[in-house]
Motif scaffolding. Structure first.
Motif, PDB file in Angstrom:
ATOM      1  N   VAL A  33      68.775  44.108 -76.807  1.00 16.25           N
ATOM      2  CA  VAL A  33      68.253  44.781 -78.331  1.00 16.25           C
ATOM      3  C   VAL A  33      66.843  44.242 -78.297  1.00 16.25           C
ATOM      4  CG1 VAL A  33      68.518  44.916 -80.466  1.00 16.25           C
ATOM      5  CG2 VAL A  33      70.328  45.328 -78.933  1.00 16.25           C
ATOM      6  N   ASN A  34      66.646  42.912 -78.460  1.00 21.30           N
ATOM      7  CA  ASN A  34      65.310  42.240 -78.965  1.00 21.30           C
ATOM      8  C   ASN A  34      64.368  42.364 -77.708  1.00 21.30           C
ATOM      9  OD1 ASN A  34      66.323  41.730 -81.429  1.00 21.30           O
ATOM     10  ND2 ASN A  34      67.048  39.805 -80.817  1.00 21.30           N
ATOM     11  N   LYS A  35      64.733  42.494 -76.630  1.00 16.41           N
ATOM     12  CA  LYS A  35      63.790  42.747 -75.262  1.00 16.41           C
ATOM     13  C   LYS A  35      63.115  43.978 -75.191  1.00 16.41           C
ATOM     14  CE  LYS A  35      66.355  38.931 -73.088  1.00 16.41           C
ATOM     15  NZ  LYS A  35      67.110  38.353 -71.882  1.00 16.41           N
ATOM     16  N   ILE A  36      63.502  44.970 -75.813  1.00 18.94           N
ATOM     17  CA  ILE A  36      63.068  46.229 -75.690  1.00 18.94           C
ATOM     18  C   ILE A  36      61.932  46.325 -76.869  1.00 18.94           C
ATOM     19  CG2 ILE A  36      63.538  48.901 -75.803  1.00 18.94           C
ATOM     20  CD1 ILE A  36      66.371  48.152 -74.590  1.00 18.94           C
ATOM     21  N   ALA A  37      60.689  46.791 -76.515  1.00 20.72           N
ATOM     22  CA  ALA A  37      59.798  46.895 -77.286  1.00 20.72           C
ATOM     23  C   ALA A  37      59.742  48.030 -78.301  1.00 20.72           C
ATOM     24  CB  ALA A  37      58.315  46.570 -76.800  1.00 20.72           C
ATOM     25  N   THR A  38      59.196  47.997 -79.333  1.00 22.35           N
ATOM     26  CA  THR A  38      58.961  49.280 -80.127  1.00 22.35           C
ATOM     27  C   THR A  38      57.416  49.429 -80.621  1.00 22.35           C
ATOM     28  OG1 THR A  38      59.137  48.463 -82.525  1.00 22.35           O
ATOM     29  CG2 THR A  38      61.332  49.186 -81.344  1.00 22.35           C
ATOM     30  N   GLU A  39      57.100  50.471 -81.511  1.00 22.42           N
ATOM     31  CA  GLU A  39      55.596  50.565 -81.554  1.00 22.42           C
ATOM     32  C   GLU A  39      55.049  49.406 -82.216  1.00 22.42           C
ATOM     33  OE1 GLU A  39      58.314  52.093 -82.689  1.00 22.42           O
ATOM     34  OE2 GLU A  39      57.771  53.104 -84.742  1.00 22.42           O
ATOM     35  N   GLU A  40      56.268  48.628 -83.194  1.00 19.82           N
ATOM     36  CA  GLU A  40      55.612  47.258 -83.725  1.00 19.82           C
ATOM     37  C   GLU A  40      55.325  46.302 -82.829  1.00 19.82           C
ATOM     38  OE1 GLU A  40      58.934  46.780 -86.439  1.00 19.82           O
ATOM     39  OE2 GLU A  40      58.127  48.290 -87.951  1.00 19.82           O
ATOM     40  N   ASN A  41      56.003  46.209 -81.713  1.00 14.91           N
ATOM     41  CA  ASN A  41      55.650  44.878 -80.768  1.00 14.91           C
ATOM     42  C   ASN A  41      54.595  45.341 -79.664  1.00 14.91           C
ATOM     43  OD1 ASN A  41      59.055  45.490 -80.617  1.00 14.91           O
ATOM     44  ND2 ASN A  41      58.332  43.517 -81.664  1.00 14.91           N
ATOM     45  N   ALA A  42      54.423  46.627 -79.382  1.00 12.56           N
ATOM     46  CA  ALA A  42      53.456  46.990 -78.382  1.00 12.56           C
ATOM     47  C   ALA A  42      52.895  48.248 -78.596  1.00 12.56           C
ATOM     48  CB  ALA A  42      54.074  46.770 -77.052  1.00 12.56           C
ATOM     49  N   LYS A  43      51.377  48.371 -78.645  1.00  7.98           N
ATOM     50  CA  LYS A  43      50.730  49.647 -78.703  1.00  7.98           C
ATOM     51  C   LYS A  43      50.148  50.311 -77.506  1.00  7.98           C
ATOM     52  CE  LYS A  43      50.171  50.064 -83.797  1.00  7.98           C
ATOM     53  NZ  LYS A  43      51.650  50.631 -83.995  1.00  7.98           N
TER      54      LYS A  43
END
Ligand code: SF4
Length: 469
Positions: free
Chosen positions: A375-385
């Motif tokens: 769960v925490n290893k998959i990035a979202t727009e908040e982690n990577a643009k």
């Protein structure tokens, strides 16, 4: 001349696939600018339905301002001796086709994502009330699905009422989806096929299995079974599963045969649980796209409602254009959100171990189906643009894809020997089993193409909005 004398515009299959651009629209109903919108079909007791009744809650078309978007809900209530609640999803999915039969009336997507437009020309011809649309739907539903004995339609444009019913509709969709979970593809003899979207994508065939929900997210295996039993000659039909040819990739002899037949020989092999090789085709109403990010050797996912650009700089609509059309495109795969909850989700490609990025909104919706350690290893727009930010994030989180990354390769020029350089001039820069090109109003399909070029210029495409459609 209209098919129905009391309706001011024509009605017929020929209008399916008609697109209405913003400049040509009188009003827009639902669509990407509005969060709450829905369509819902409910099976009721005969005594609860007034056959043919059309109700409008909120402003009617004639009271709407030209060029504006309005909150919107369609509620179809049906009754019949043989109608059971398990047919609700099937009835609901026909709203899409039947609305599109109306000249100058466009319907896209499904459930909580609907997007309709009424064209100026049809409005000028007199299509200025939902009463007309309700009458058409009533007639088409009753002739197309004779199992419906009584039907009433309610159009909701009042913002507050749309909001209330939207929350109720979400709970009903979830209950329907949950019912199909747990059953395995190996446990059933039949799958179901759907060709409703062939009007938009002529070679597209949806294969609906217990563990691979339809691309639009509106038809489960149970819905397929119900539809095929009440209307076996309709767009949803039974596929005899046949022999399992590849358990990991999801290849079945019966699927290959039926898809070949229904795509008129265009698609001959389908592997249900992969986005590479011979993936399930993608029409245009998929809920999300899984797109390969080569720099990370993983997949990004983007859903229709995501307004920003994704981690590779492309928007949903640009990625959707690369995916849609009933083709099998390596690394671009149309999917439903429900398929992400399936244990077979992209199983042959590594499943969740291969997913590297997705919008926060989708992650929240499917969180309990993602293996806890990922769960925490998959990035979202908040982690990577950007892809660089993504790579840094994945490395920091020790995402499983990182193991497959090779050390940075030396520049190609330096790495090639003189002999290699010579050879490299003749390496194809693109090859594909089917490569569609669009030029001058024609679509040209190159089969088994290899393209050689002296120089390749790669420019990032400007982001497009969903408005382009
Ligand atoms: S996406 Fe597939 S299942 Fe849904 S309506 Fe289209 S063809 Fe049918």
């Amino acid at each position: 001349m209209s098919m129905f004398k009391d309706i001011p515009v024509d009605v017929g299959v020929i209008y399916e696939g008609e697109r209405i651009r913003r400049n040509d629209m009188h009003v827009e109903l639902g669509g990407p600018d509005l969060k709450e919108k829905f369509e819902l079909a409910l099976v009721k007791k005969p005594g609860e339905i007034e056959d043919g009744k059309v109700s409008i809650i909120g402003p009617d078309i004639k009271d709407m301002q030209e060029g504006k978007s309005y909150p919107f809900g369609i509620l179809i209530e049906v009754a019949g001796a043989k109608l059971e609640s398990e047919l609700e999803g099937v009835v609901e999915r026909r709203i899409h086709a039947y609305c599109n039969f109306i000249e100058g009336f466009m319907h896209l997507n499904q459930r909580y994502d609907i997007w309709l437009r009424l064209g100026k020309k049809s409005y000028q011809k007199g299509l200025n009330s939902f009463n007309y649309i309700g009458k058409v739907l009533h007639r088409l539903f009753k002739s197309g699905l004779p199992i419906i004995e009584k039907m009433q339609v309610t159009f909701i444009t009042d913002a507050e009422r749309v909001k209330e019913l939207y929350s109720e509709a979400l709970q009903i969709y979830e209950a329907r989806d949950a019912r199909a979970r747990g059953l395995k593809d190996e446990e059933v003899d039949n799958f179901y096929g759907c060709v409703l979207c062939q009007s938009f994508a002529p070679t597209h065939v949806c294969v609906i299995t217990p563990q691979r929900y339809s691309n639009c997210g509106a038809i489960s295996w149970f819905d397929g079974r119900a539809a095929a039993s009440v209307d076996p000659k309709g767009p949803v039909y039974t596929i005899e599963r046949g022999e399992q040819l590849d358990a990991l990739r999801g290849e079945y002899s019966g699927v290959n045969e039926t898809v070949k037949k229904k795509s008129l020989g265009e698609i001959t092999k389908v592997e249900l649980y992969t986005a590479f090789g011979h993936p399930h085709t993608s029409c245009g109403c998929f809920e999300a796209v899984a797109f390969y990010v080569p720099e990370a050797d993983g997949f990004g996912i983007v859903h229709r409602g995501f307004k920003d650009v994704t981690v590779n700089g492309l928007s949903f609509s640009t990625l959707a254009d690369s995916t849609a059309g009933g083709r099998q495109i390596d690394g671009f795969h149309g999917i439903s959100i429900e398929y992400m909850r399936s244990p077979k989700f992209l199983q042959a490609d590594g499943g969740w171990n291969r997913i590297v990025w997705m919008p926060k909104e989708v992650k929240e919706r499917v969180k309990s189906f993602i293996p806890a350690e990922l769960v925490n290893k998959i990035a979202t727009e908040e982690n990577a643009k950007t892809v660089d930010e993504l790579k840094t994030f994945l490395k920091e989180q020790n995402h499983p894809v990182v193991i497959n990354w090779k050390e940075e390769a030396p520049a190609v020029e330096e790495a090639l020997s003189a002999e290699g350089r010579e050879e490299a001039q003749y390496l194809p820069v693109a090859s594909a089993s089917t490569l569609p090109l669009i030029a001058g109003g024609f679509k040209i399909i190159l089969k088994d193409a290899k393209i050689y070029a002296k120089k390749v210029i790669i420019r990032q495409m400007k982001s497009e909005t969903t408005e382009k459609r």
